[in-house]
Design a protein around this motif. Structure first.
Motif: not given
Lengths: 561, 329
Positions: B239-242, B244, B246, B249, B322
């Motif tokens: 997952p992209a947030e892991l 950091g 932006e 996804e 994405k």
């Protein structure tokens, strides 16, 4: 959509066109004829349903119907009950014996019937030592002849089912300690339900259309005693009542269509059945000698009639009519053969000539069609079902319209009549054999040929034929077998033997089957002659069986015919 | 001799092959790659003529060959199981396409000798297929396809029936052969490593659609979507947030682009498993929520199961996705 490839069309059209013309037209024409009656001058008049209404009044019909049902039901019941133990023993002892078991199926039907009637003659037959009754007048003799000749095929179908049980399942059963009778009930029989069903229906059809034993037996038993619908319909046609014969044939066509639907369904079924296996059933293999004894008993049943016909054929005319009959000829004589050949030669020439020609015709028609059906899906499922339908219906139902066609063409009582009509009985069976064979043909070889620049016609000639010799030879054997033993068509379309003094006229076309029937009739009764003719008539098919046995075995072993 | 597929459609039950327009790279080694059931064999069969498309056109050398049956297209096909005629010797097998063309006996012999020499089977010509090894059978099959000098050579899973060892040898040979004859080869396979090794150009199929085509490096480095990324080579997907990141996804990267460190790194976790593969090691690191990241390290690096480990990934080697499609970072 892509156009239909012209070569595939060329390969399949001859057989398809032939079958449509010679089966669909007769079925329709027969139905129309059943609405007509023929007057004394031979003119046909429309008479509505009067032929069908006659069913109610016909004094013989009750007896004939009950005979028909008896043959139809008892033949498959006996066949299946007898075939299962034989198949079990065969599987245990080894399929090399299959060849011997198949012998009766290769004896022409008329010959098979004659063999039995010779044997059960209360004075001169083997029956002298066994029973006081004249079995010749019993309708059960017809059943016996039916069973003798059809049991090999029933056994073959059931055996091939057993042989196709996957090795892993056999191994699993063995690991689980399931053996012997228990295994038969728990594993073998449930898994071969489709084969048993197919064999049952096929033998029901055989029973329903019993013809040859009645033809031979009637001269021994008396008129109408043995008749079934098939024989009666033929008799009505023969004695000039075509409308009523057509009505009976319509009735039979309906019956046979219903049965063939069941047959085709049974071939497609994948059902298995759970059978109760009581705990007291022994779960150990029977010793091998038991299987050998079982096999021996069956072989005696199969071979004794053959022995008897050979023994009788070698007796001198005096020894033939001595009471009690001798079991082994005291002196060997060729008198019967000489006598038989003196009259029988023209019949023999016709049978050999027509059967040979028809074998070639059949292969030329069947092999390309079966190839396009299997590898190019020509005709799709519809054509396949139609071929099966033709296999499950008797050729008897076509005789009346065919007679009219042949008469119109001026071919009655010529070789031409037989050459033109025999493929009706041989094309469906050979297409079915070769279709199954070609379904296993490596499709990529066929495609490789196309990639190498061969059109489907060349592919068939250069790649398919050279690689399917074994399948084609089996088809040839069956085509010959059916043509050689044919009775209904020659009876219907010929009336005199081949005119050997004018050989090129090819007129007069009664076959050897008819000759045997003539020798068997009370007028010309000659036991020695019948026996000698029976032996001679068995030689060509048995030679084919012997030389083709390896190829036959391959086809038999892989799902049967 | 360019080969173009235009608007090809072919339905089998629920499956549908659909190719809008595709031109194979001329005089090059083309690979049609895809998982089983992706339509690659159907594509090959449509080109060969053994299958007829429901709609669409096949253009070879400016000629529409759609309606020509296979035996009238000048295309060579080597079958997966070779499909040699068992009743003919190697020589006669190779001679078949020439005999059909009614060529003279001398000309046939000359051509067979030449192709046999190229393929290194000159001493096997009198043998029957059953007397040949798998590799030799394949060469005879190739010879049979080449002897008629086809415009295109189609190879259907040519390495699948060979032992793992000679597979690498044969794929080198096939590539050399293509270079020597300077012809258009179309090679069908499900094996992405094989495709990467031989292809000048790859057509990657999934579910009857072309998902990406291009040079092997392009497909490996610039996958158009998650499927391509996952199908080719080893891959990690997080997952992209892991990480950091932006504007995406999911984020993907290759095991060889990451580096394992004792402490620090953008991600941290515990070593779960170590696979020693001779030339390198693959280390599975469990990061948050049981997610596994695979990192390729040199065989000398010593990592033990249970050890803590950090992962460093250069930003430039991240591939961002994405809605399942690759986006520029």
């Amino acid at each position: 959509m892509r156009k239909i490839n012209k070569y595939i069309f060329l390969l399949s059209i001859p057989a398809v066109a032939y079958l449509f013309a010679f089966t669909i037209y007769p079925i329709i024409s027969n139905f129309i004829l059943s609405l007509y009656t023929q007057d004394v001058l031979g003119k046909l008049h429309y008479s509505g349903l009067s032929n069908y209404l006659w069913f109610q009044k016909d004094p013989y019909l009750l007896r004939i119907t009950s005979n028909t049902l008896l043959y139809m039901i008892t033949t498959p019941v006996f066949d299946i009950i007898l075939a299962i133990p034989l198949a079990v023993s065969l599987k245990r002892i080894g399929s090399k014996w299959l060849f011997l078991i198949m012998l009766p199926a290769f004896i022409p039907p008329v010959t098979a019937a004659s063999m039995w009637y010779l044997m059960i003659n209360p004075f001169f037959g083997l029956a002298y030592y066994i029973t006081k009754y004249n079995l010749a007048s019993s309708i059960w003799t017809v059943v016996l002849v039916n069973v003798w000749r059809s049991l090999p095929m029933a056994t073959l179908i059931i055996y091939s089912g057993m042989a196709s049980i996957p090795k892993e399942i056999e191994a699993a059963a063995s690991v689980d300690g399931i053996r012997g009778a228990k295994k038969l009930l728990m594993i073998d029989l449930p898994l071969i339900v489709p084969q048993i069903l197919a064999a049952f229906v096929l033998m029901t059809i055989t029973g329903l259309f019993t013809f040859d034993p009645i033809y031979i037996g009637t001269s021994q038993a008396g008129p109408r005693i043995l008749d079934n619908l098939a024989y009666y319909a033929f008799d009505q046609f023969y004695s000039g009542v075509p409308g009523y014969a057509a009505a009976i044939i319509v009735l039979m066509s309906v019956l046979s269509t219903a049965l063939s639907v069941v047959y085709i369904r049974s071939l497609g079924t994948r059902k298995s059945l759970k059978l109760p296996a009581p705990s007291f059933m022994p779960s150990s293999d029977l010793p091998l000698w038991v299987h050998k004894v079982v096999m021996a008993i069956y072989l005696v049943f199969f071979i004794v009639p053959m022995y008897w016909v050979i023994a009788v054929s070698l007796k001198t005319p005096i020894e033939l009519i001595s009471i009690p009959p001798t079991l082994i000829p005291k002196s060997i004589s060729s008198a019967n053969y000489e006598f038989m050949l003196s009259g029988g030669l023209p019949y023999l020439v016709t049978s050999l000539g027509v059967a040979t020609i028809n074998t070639v015709t059949t292969l030329v028609l069947s092999a390309p069609l079966a190839y396009t059906m299997a590898l190019h899906r020509t005709g799709g499922r519809k054509l396949l079902v139609y071929i099966l339908y033709l296999n499950a219906t008797p050729t008897l139902i076509y005789i009346i319209p065919l007679f009219a066609i042949l008469k119109y063409m001026g071919l009655i009582n010529t070789w031409g009549a037989l050459i033109l009509t025999y493929p009706i009985m041989t094309v469906p069976i050979t297409v079915w054999i070769l279709y199954n064979y070609y379904m296993k043909f490596p499709k990529q070889l066929e495609e490789a040929s196309q990639m190498d620049g061969m059109n489907p016609l060349r592919t068939f000639i250069r790649t398919v034929i050279p690689l399917s010799r074994s399948g084609i030879s089996v088809a040839a054997i069956y085509a010959f077998l059916y043509s050689w033993g044919a009775l209904v068509f020659p009876l219907a379309f010929t009336y005199s033997p081949y005119d050997l003094s004018h050989p090129l006229s090819f007129s007069g076309a009664q076959t050897f089957s008819i000759f045997i029937g003539l020798l068997m009739s009370p007028v010309s009764m000659s036991y020695g002659g019948v026996a000698a003719a029976g032996v001679i008539s068995s030689i060509p098919p048995l030679i084919l069986l012997y030389f083709g046995r390896n190829n036959l075995q391959k086809i038999w072993g892989s799902g049967g015919v | 001799m360019p080969l173009t597929l235009k608007g090809i459609r072919k339905k089998f039950g629920k499956f549908e092959l659909s190719i809008e327009e595709y031109t194979f790279l001329d005089k090059s080694y083309n690979v049609v790659l895809g998982p089983s059931g992706s339509g690659k064999t159907t594509t090959l069969r449509i080109i060969s003529g053994l299958e007829y498309p429901d709609s669409g056109r096949i253009i070879l050398d400016d000629e529409d060959i759609t309606d020509l049956p296979p035996y009238k297209r000048n295309i060579g096909l080597v079958f997966q199981n070779y499909a040699l005629y068992p009743h003919l010797t190697a020589y006669d097998n190779i001679a078949v396409p020439l005999k059909i063309k009614k060529m003279s006996r001398e000309e046939i012999d000359k051509r067979i000798r030449r192709v046999a020499q190229i393929l290194g089977i000159s001493s096997e010509l009198e043998k029957y297929p059953s007397q040949l090894s798998g590799g030799q059978q394949q060469r005879v099959a190739i010879a049979r396809a080449l002897v008629k000098e086809p415009k295109i050579l189609l190879l259907d899973e040519p390495l699948s029936n060979l032992d793992a060892k000679i597979r690498i040898e044969v794929r080198g040979f096939l590539k050399d052969l293509q270079r020597e004859l300077e012809m258009t080869v179309i090679h069908v396979t499900h094996d992405q490593e094989e495709a990467m090794a031989v292809a000048d150009n790859i057509m990657l199929l999934n579910n009857g659609r072309i998902v990406q085509s291009g040079k092997p490096t392009e497909i490996y480095r610039k996958p158009k979507d998650i499927f391509v990324f996952g199908f080719i080579g080893h891959s990690n997907m997080l997952p992209a947030e892991l990480l950091g990141v932006e504007g995406a996804e999911l984020v993907g990267f290759r095991p060889e682009d990451a580096r394992l460190v004792r402490s620090g790194g953008v991600l941290s976790g515990k070593v779960k498993r170590v696979q020693y593969l001779g030339a390198y090691k693959l280390v599975d690191v469990e990061v948050t929520n049981g997610k596994i990241v695979q990192v390729r390290v040199t065989p000398n690096e010593d990592w033990k199961e249970g050890e803590p480990a950090g992962i460093e990934i250069p930003r430039s080697s991240l591939i961002l996705f994405k809605d399942g499609v690759s986006v520029q970072a």
